[in-house]
Write a protein that holds these residues in place. Structure first.
Motif, PDB file in Angstrom:
ATOM      1  N   SER A 242     -31.226  -0.219  19.597  1.00  0.00           N
ATOM      2  CA  SER A 242     -31.747   0.071  18.213  1.00  0.00           C
ATOM      3  C   SER A 242     -31.135   1.086  17.096  1.00  0.00           C
ATOM      4  N   VAL A 243     -30.328   2.095  18.342  1.00  0.00           N
ATOM      5  CA  VAL A 243     -29.406   3.409  18.011  1.00  0.00           C
ATOM      6  C   VAL A 243     -28.699   2.760  17.034  1.00  0.00           C
ATOM      7  N   ILE A 244     -27.872   1.613  18.294  1.00  0.00           N
ATOM      8  CA  ILE A 244     -26.187   0.682  16.968  1.00  0.00           C
ATOM      9  C   ILE A 244     -26.750   0.687  15.565  1.00  0.00           C
ATOM     10  N   TYR A 245     -28.396   0.045  15.701  1.00  0.00           N
ATOM     11  CA  TYR A 245     -28.345  -0.257  14.100  1.00  0.00           C
ATOM     12  C   TYR A 245     -28.546   0.713  12.883  1.00  0.00           C
ATOM     13  N   LYS A 246     -29.394   2.191  13.829  1.00  0.00           N
ATOM     14  CA  LYS A 246     -29.192   3.535  13.547  1.00  0.00           C
ATOM     15  C   LYS A 246     -27.923   3.785  12.683  1.00  0.00           C
ATOM     16  N   GLN A 247     -27.214   4.000  13.518  1.00  0.00           N
ATOM     17  CA  GLN A 247     -25.934   4.556  13.229  1.00  0.00           C
ATOM     18  C   GLN A 247     -24.729   3.767  12.229  1.00  0.00           C
ATOM     19  N   TYR A 248     -25.298   2.485  12.178  1.00  0.00           N
ATOM     20  CA  TYR A 248     -25.103   1.026  11.125  1.00  0.00           C
ATOM     21  C   TYR A 248     -25.136   2.012  10.039  1.00  0.00           C
ATOM     22  N   GLN A 249     -26.386   2.078  10.051  1.00  0.00           N
ATOM     23  CA  GLN A 249     -27.342   2.206   8.565  1.00  0.00           C
ATOM     24  C   GLN A 249     -27.077   3.937   8.293  1.00  0.00           C
ATOM     25  N   ALA A 250     -26.657   4.695   9.053  1.00  0.00           N
ATOM     26  CA  ALA A 250     -26.354   6.122   8.733  1.00  0.00           C
ATOM     27  C   ALA A 250     -24.913   6.195   8.123  1.00  0.00           C
ATOM     28  N   GLY A 251     -24.289   5.100   8.566  1.00  0.00           N
ATOM     29  CA  GLY A 251     -22.565   5.090   8.183  1.00  0.00           C
ATOM     30  C   GLY A 251     -21.903   5.289   9.209  1.00  0.00           C
ATOM     31  N   PHE A 252     -22.147   5.403  10.255  1.00  0.00           N
ATOM     32  CA  PHE A 252     -21.530   6.154  11.295  1.00  0.00           C
ATOM     33  C   PHE A 252     -20.734   4.472  11.972  1.00  0.00           C
ATOM     34  N   TYR A 253     -20.230   4.247  11.822  1.00  0.00           N
ATOM     35  CA  TYR A 253     -19.487   2.966  12.622  1.00  0.00           C
ATOM     36  C   TYR A 253     -18.265   2.839  13.436  1.00  0.00           C
ATOM     37  N   GLY A 254     -17.612   3.976  13.657  1.00  0.00           N
ATOM     38  CA  GLY A 254     -16.578   4.347  15.027  1.00  0.00           C
ATOM     39  C   GLY A 254     -18.146   4.508  15.386  1.00  0.00           C
ATOM     40  N   LEU A 255     -18.911   5.060  15.670  1.00  0.00           N
ATOM     41  CA  LEU A 255     -20.183   5.700  16.594  1.00  0.00           C
ATOM     42  C   LEU A 255     -20.889   4.358  16.625  1.00  0.00           C
ATOM     43  N   SER A 256     -21.525   3.426  16.223  1.00  0.00           N
ATOM     44  CA  SER A 256     -22.052   2.551  15.995  1.00  0.00           C
ATOM     45  C   SER A 256     -21.333   1.388  16.835  1.00  0.00           C
ATOM     46  N   THR A 257     -20.042   1.503  16.705  1.00  0.00           N
ATOM     47  CA  THR A 257     -19.090   0.533  17.496  1.00  0.00           C
ATOM     48  C   THR A 257     -18.652   0.634  18.588  1.00  0.00           C
ATOM     49  N   ALA A 258     -18.919   1.914  19.209  1.00  0.00           N
ATOM     50  CA  ALA A 258     -19.304   2.241  20.494  1.00  0.00           C
ATOM     51  C   ALA A 258     -20.447   1.807  20.768  1.00  0.00           C
ATOM     52  N   GLY A 259     -21.510   2.455  20.580  1.00  0.00           N
ATOM     53  CA  GLY A 259     -22.011   1.852  20.892  1.00  0.00           C
ATOM     54  C   GLY A 259     -22.913   0.541  21.853  1.00  0.00           C
ATOM     55  N   ASN A 260     -21.614  -0.472  20.526  1.00  0.00           N
ATOM     56  CA  ASN A 260     -21.842  -2.233  21.229  1.00  0.00           C
ATOM     57  C   ASN A 260     -20.768  -2.391  22.268  1.00  0.00           C
ATOM     58  N   VAL A 261     -19.513  -1.257  22.359  1.00  0.00           N
ATOM     59  CA  VAL A 261     -19.157  -1.400  23.213  1.00  0.00           C
ATOM     60  C   VAL A 261     -19.885  -1.304  25.262  1.00  0.00           C
ATOM     61  N   ILE A 262     -20.261   0.069  24.422  1.00  0.00           N
ATOM     62  CA  ILE A 262     -21.272   0.581  25.482  1.00  0.00           C
ATOM     63  C   ILE A 262     -22.345  -0.473  26.155  1.00  0.00           C
ATOM     64  N   LEU A 263     -23.118  -1.046  25.183  1.00  0.00           N
ATOM     65  CA  LEU A 263     -23.671  -2.381  26.025  1.00  0.00           C
ATOM     66  C   LEU A 263     -23.188  -3.508  26.357  1.00  0.00           C
ATOM     67  N   PHE A 264     -21.929  -4.058  26.002  1.00  0.00           N
ATOM     68  CA  PHE A 264     -21.250  -4.379  26.226  1.00  0.00           C
ATOM     69  C   PHE A 264     -21.118  -4.452  28.075  1.00  0.00           C
ATOM     70  N   ALA A 265     -20.120  -3.416  28.157  1.00  0.00           N
ATOM     71  CA  ALA A 265     -20.470  -3.615  29.876  1.00  0.00           C
ATOM     72  C   ALA A 265     -21.558  -2.546  30.067  1.00  0.00           C
ATOM     73  N   LEU A 266     -22.080  -1.823  29.760  1.00  0.00           N
ATOM     74  CA  LEU A 266     -23.343  -2.652  30.737  1.00  0.00           C
ATOM     75  C   LEU A 266     -24.261  -3.120  31.109  1.00  0.00           C
ATOM     76  N   ILE A 267     -24.323  -4.465  30.015  1.00  0.00           N
ATOM     77  CA  ILE A 267     -24.410  -6.119  30.844  1.00  0.00           C
ATOM     78  C   ILE A 267     -23.336  -6.733  31.706  1.00  0.00           C
ATOM     79  N   ALA A 268     -22.271  -5.963  31.082  1.00  0.00           N
ATOM     80  CA  ALA A 268     -21.236  -6.700  32.588  1.00  0.00           C
ATOM     81  C   ALA A 268     -21.578  -6.222  34.202  1.00  0.00           C
ATOM     82  N   THR A 269     -21.402  -4.688  34.021  1.00  0.00           N
ATOM     83  CA  THR A 269     -22.149  -4.362  35.032  1.00  0.00           C
ATOM     84  C   THR A 269     -23.200  -4.262  35.840  1.00  0.00           C
ATOM     85  N   ILE A 270     -24.080  -5.261  34.802  1.00  0.00           N
ATOM     86  CA  ILE A 270     -25.420  -5.836  35.223  1.00  0.00           C
ATOM     87  C   ILE A 270     -24.900  -6.522  36.199  1.00  0.00           C
TER      88      ILE A 270
END
Ligand SMILES: Nc1ncnc2c1ncn2[C@@H]1O[C@H](COP(=O)(O)OP(=O)(O)O)[C@@H](O)[C@H]1O
Ligand SMILES: [Mg+2]
Lengths: 285, 324, 274
Positions: A242-270
């Motif tokens: 939901s953070v990724i979506y909110k940042q996307y809505q707010a136009g912070f595309y770089g930040l939103s994408t960083a959220g995606n990368v973190i989510l990916f990393a989190l899934i991978a590490t678990i």
């Protein structure tokens, strides 16, 4: 010249779609997460997006909530799924009706379920609290209490998803030879002992599947939370998605994408260590 | 109508050499059987001829044409599989006509050919059934029918009878032999069963460990096996074979005598004790324990009075001993 | 059945009715109530059964937006499922039949597709570059890209049960690779294909997140997006909101009634092996 009857161009249509719409964006996300980006121009800012993610409180909260939500829904689905599966394979009255009823929510629209339970969890008029009041209890603000909202959504997630876990466990139980139970009975094992000594170890492949699937699903989950709380009250039930979506809505595309990368990393590490651990245990058996 | 010529055919799967250089000519119209123990490379060799595997080395000619690199469908061959490989979702009619419909043969032409083929194989009543509604023997016939309509130059069979029960097997053996007599087409037939090889073949190729042990007619192989392996493989019950010191005493590396060439009597070369007698009716198979030789199997008439525990003398029939 | 099984069953059924059935009954009741009674949000017998009236009201809202949504959702579902079947089966076939180092690459992609969450904004960026953003076709391709991994896995394990002899017989009969696939293999895949059609249709029809990102705009609405947006539109008309929920619940219910067995097969097959 002889050619293979299984030519690689068979893979081509799938590969074109998969590579352009999945792999390319995934790889590109690694770069864009390091930029300030408005979809047209991207300026490199190093790890600033990640720094922001780990320093702003509402964003770190989302990270913690993601883990809590995923672990909680996965654990409850695993336990309830196994218990329900054992119950629904024990030859009780109304067994096939019960299987149907437990499974049906899996197929229903998440948004529909979310809206329905938002209404049922209404602090004063909702069926939850009206029901509790009838037996003399004062129900909480399920979705309005900031300390409770995330857990309320997780409860609905359990309601909607436990049917799939049950189904997988039923298939897993069906694969256990009845001989083991007969042998255990001859050895004088009680029902509870049979459950712990026979069922739990032998149904392990299903357990692995249920845990893995529900963890991945839980870490990525978005639509139920979005339909019920939009991450609120405040940021109390925000998760990474939901953070990724909110940042996307707010136009912070770089930040939103960083959220995606973190989510990916989190899934991978678990997931990766877990899969590795499960595989090793399976060999031990 | 075609001659099949293999020159220096080799095949390896990774580091494992499965076919180690095969030179062989199968004459036009011949019924040639590849026989050998399981895993010796019979199927692999057949599949190289079919074009389902590509040889690692060597050349293959069918009907004078080099086909080492040709597609299976362009080699003028057809194949009957051990599993029959009938298309489960198609009827018998569609199974037999499948190749023709791929070749865009007109519909009424296909119908005519399928009907004619079905008639020769007594399949007319089964044409609208699916393979799973057929018995093993019927499936076998459909598989053969599917091959016939291709009008091939060479028929290839890979253990086609091994999924049938014993009585059906001997019946199908005769049917295939009759088919060969009628079509006079070159046929290559793979089996691990030496009885099938002996009863059906014009020419037998004995394979062992990816090489040819011997090529010859059934009686040539029986009368003059070139190697101890062939000697032990062809003939039933198996030939008695002795190696080591025993053989050296008889002046060879390996000494062999067929059970049917062991004479039993009140005197002879070897004294033995009867361990066991198998009564087959017309014949009896006697298992002996011979001092200094070990066990010896002899074939004798069915009315033999020998009992387990009894003593008997055994001698090789002159001229029927094999020394390698 | 022992007494114990009988009574456990009775108790379990009562609990299941309360926990799992009441919410659906609540949806149905509220959907047919009038506006005033629905606004109480309570679980009571409807005073009036306004099924048709509420239905017509919901459907005609915002210039028949719901009809457009059903139309769009159907196109996306049918288009994506058709491609998932064909492409998934082709990949699963080659992956199962052919052994080479490319297989590891393909298999890695399949696992990645199952685990990695899609990178949303970069995807939008790519789609804009290709002119696919905010288009129905773009949405179809997205669903294909995200659903492929599951299709491939399911097909691959099923194709392993089809003997290779059949491919070879067809080769000898003169079939070219595509003909072997279309005329011999694909017909034999029917059981998994039915399962996949059912399971993927439901997943795609119910999808909310992806249309939310990749298909914004009034003319592109899908069923789930419409429902979500009606939540604020109907904040005082709960009867209409729940009529809408009832409408999105009915398609999966129908599918479930007819294809129960295939759904169960698909969910467990995909899961236990995965
Ligand atoms: N595709 C393959 N990959 C690796 N080894 C193979 C393959 N096919 C056959 N082999 C090996 O080649 C040998 C000969 O096999 P095959 O020709 O099937 O024997 P036969 O038909 O005489 O029983 C066997 O040892 C088998 O394991
Ligand atoms: Mg073989």
């Amino acid at each position: 010249m002889q050619r293979s009857p299984y030519p690689y161009w068979f893979v081509l249509p799938a590969a074109v779609v998969f590579v352009t719409l999945f792999l390319v964006p995934t790889v590109a996300s690694l770069w864009f997460s390091l930029t300030r980006w408005d979809l047209y121009t991207a300026s490199f800012i190093g790890l600033d997006n990640f720094r922001q993610f780990f320093s702003e409180q509402n964003l770190t909260l989302g990270l913690g909530n993601t883990v809590i939500y995923a672990v909680l829904t996965s654990a409850t689905k695993t336990v309830c799924g196994l218990l329900l599966a054992v119950l629904l394979t024990s030859g009780i009255w109304g067994q096939s009706f019960l299987r149907t009823v437990v499974f049906f929510p899996v197929l229903v629209s998440t948004i529909g379920v979310g809206i329905t339970f938002t209404v049922l969890m209404h602090p004063t008029k909702g069926l939850f609290n009206v029901g509790l009041a009838a037996i003399g209890l004062h129900g909480p603000g399920w979705l309005t209490d900031a300390s409770l909202a995330l857990y309320s959504v997780a409860l609905v997630d359990l309601w909607k998803g436990v049917g799939l876990a049950t189904l997988i466990y039923i298939a897993g139980l069906a694969a256990i030879s009845p001989d083991y139970y007969e042998a255990a009975r001859i050895d004088g094992a009680t029902r509870v002992q049979q459950f712990w000594r026979v069922t739990v170890p032998l149904v392990q492949p299903a357990t692995v599947t249920v845990i893995t699937l529900s963890l991945i699903g839980g870490l990525r989950s978005f639509d139920l939370i979005w339909a019920m709380t939009k991450g609120g009250p405040g940021f109390s039930s925000d998760v990474l998605a939901s953070v990724i979506y909110k940042q996307y809505q707010a136009g912070f595309y770089g930040l939103s994408t960083a959220g995606n990368v973190i989510l990916f990393a989190l899934i991978a590490t678990i997931i990766l260590p877990l899969t590795w651990w499960f595989n090793r245990k399976e060999v031990d058996l | 109508m075609a001659e099949v010529v293999l020159k220096g055919i080799r095949k390896s799967f990774g580091a494992v050499d499965v076919i180690k250089g095969i030179d062989l000519t199968i004459r036009d119209g011949e019924f040639c059987v590849f026989v050998g123990p399981s895993g010796c490379g019979k199927s692999t060799l057949l599949r190289i001829i079919a074009g389902l595997e590509t040889a690692t080395g060597g050349t293959l000619h069918i009907d004078g044409r080099e086909v080492s690199k040709a597609e299976p469908s362009e080699r003028g061959i057809t194949m009957v599989f051990q599993s029959y490989a009938l298309y489960p979702h198609l009827t018998v009619r569609q199974n037999i006509g499948f190749g023709l419909s791929l070749a865009k043969v007109p519909k009424d032409e296909i119908a005519r050919i399928v009907t004619a083929t079905a008639a020769t194989l007594q399949l007319e009543k089964l044409l609208d059934r699916k393979p799973k509604e057929l018995s093993g023997g019927q499936r076998q016939r459909v598989a053969i029918g599917r091959s016939i309509v291709r009008n091939p130059k060479v028929f290839l069979f890979d253990e086609p009878l091994s999924n049938l029960d014993a009585s059906l097997r001997s019946q199908m053996r005769i049917e295939i032999t009759e088919l060969h007599a009628k079509l006079a087409t070159t046929m290559i037939y793979v089996t691990h069963d030496q009885v099938e090889a002996m009863t059906m073949a014009d020419k037998i190729v004995v394979l062992n460990g990816g090489t040819i042990e011997q090529v010859g007619s059934p009686m040539e192989l029986y009368n003059a096996p070139a190697t101890p392996f062939v000697a032990g493989f062809i003939g039933s019950p198996k030939m008695n074979l002795y190696e080591g010191k025993l053989a050296q005493e008889m002046g060879c590396q390996t000494y062999g005598i067929r059970p049917e060439h062991v004479l039993l009597g009140a005197e002879g070369r070897w004294q033995g004790r009867v361990k066991h007698v198998e009564h087959l009716g017309a014949d009896a198979i006697v298992h002996l324990d011979v001092e200094g030789l070990g066990s010896l199997v002899a074939r004798t008439t069915g009315d033999t009075g020998l009992r387990p525990g009894g003593d008997v003398w055994a001698s090789p029939q002159p001229g029927k001993e094999f020394r390698y | 059945m022992t007494r114990r099984q009988y009574w456990t069953g009775i108790i379990a059924t009562v609990l299941a009715l309360v926990i799992f059935v009441v919410p659906f009954v609540f949806i149905a009741f509220t959907a047919v109530k009038d506006k005033a009674q629905a606004s109480h949000l309570d679980f009571t017998w409807p005073l009036q059964f306004l099924f048709w009236q509420n239905l017509v009201d919901v459907v005609s809202t915002r210039n028949y937006m719901l009809l457009l949504a059903y139309f769009n959702s159907s196109i996306i579902t049918v288009g994506a499922v058709a491609m998932l079947i064909l492409f998934g089966a082709m990949v699963g076939y080659v992956l199962q039949r052919r052994q080479s180092r490319w297989n590891k690459v393909i298999f890695g992609c399949v696992l990645a597709g199952l685990i990695i969450p899609p990178a949303v904004v970069p995807t939008i960026w790519v789609m804009q570059g290709l002119g696919l953003f905010k288009t129905i076709w773009g949405m179809v391709f997205i669903q294909v890209a995200y659903g492929l991994a599951f299709s491939v896995l399911l097909y691959r394990s099923f194709i392993a049960t089809i003997p290779r002899d059949l491919d070879e017989a067809a080769r000898i009969d003169g079939a070219r690779p595509l003909q072997i696939f279309l005329r011999v293999i694909l017909p034999l895949l029917k059981p998994v294909t039915v399962t996949l059609i059912v399971v993927q249709s439901i997943a795609i029809f119910n999808d909310f997140t992806n249309p939310l990102y990749y298909l914004p705009g009034k003319e592109n609405v899908t069923v789930q997006l419409t429902l979500f947006n009606f939540q604020s539109q109907f904040s005082t008309q709960f009867n209409l909101l729940f009529m809408n929920i009832l409408l999105v619940t009915i398609p999966p219910l129908i599918v479930f009634i007819f294809f129960n067995r295939q759904i169960v097969a698909g969910m467990t097959a995909g899961a236990v092996k995965g």
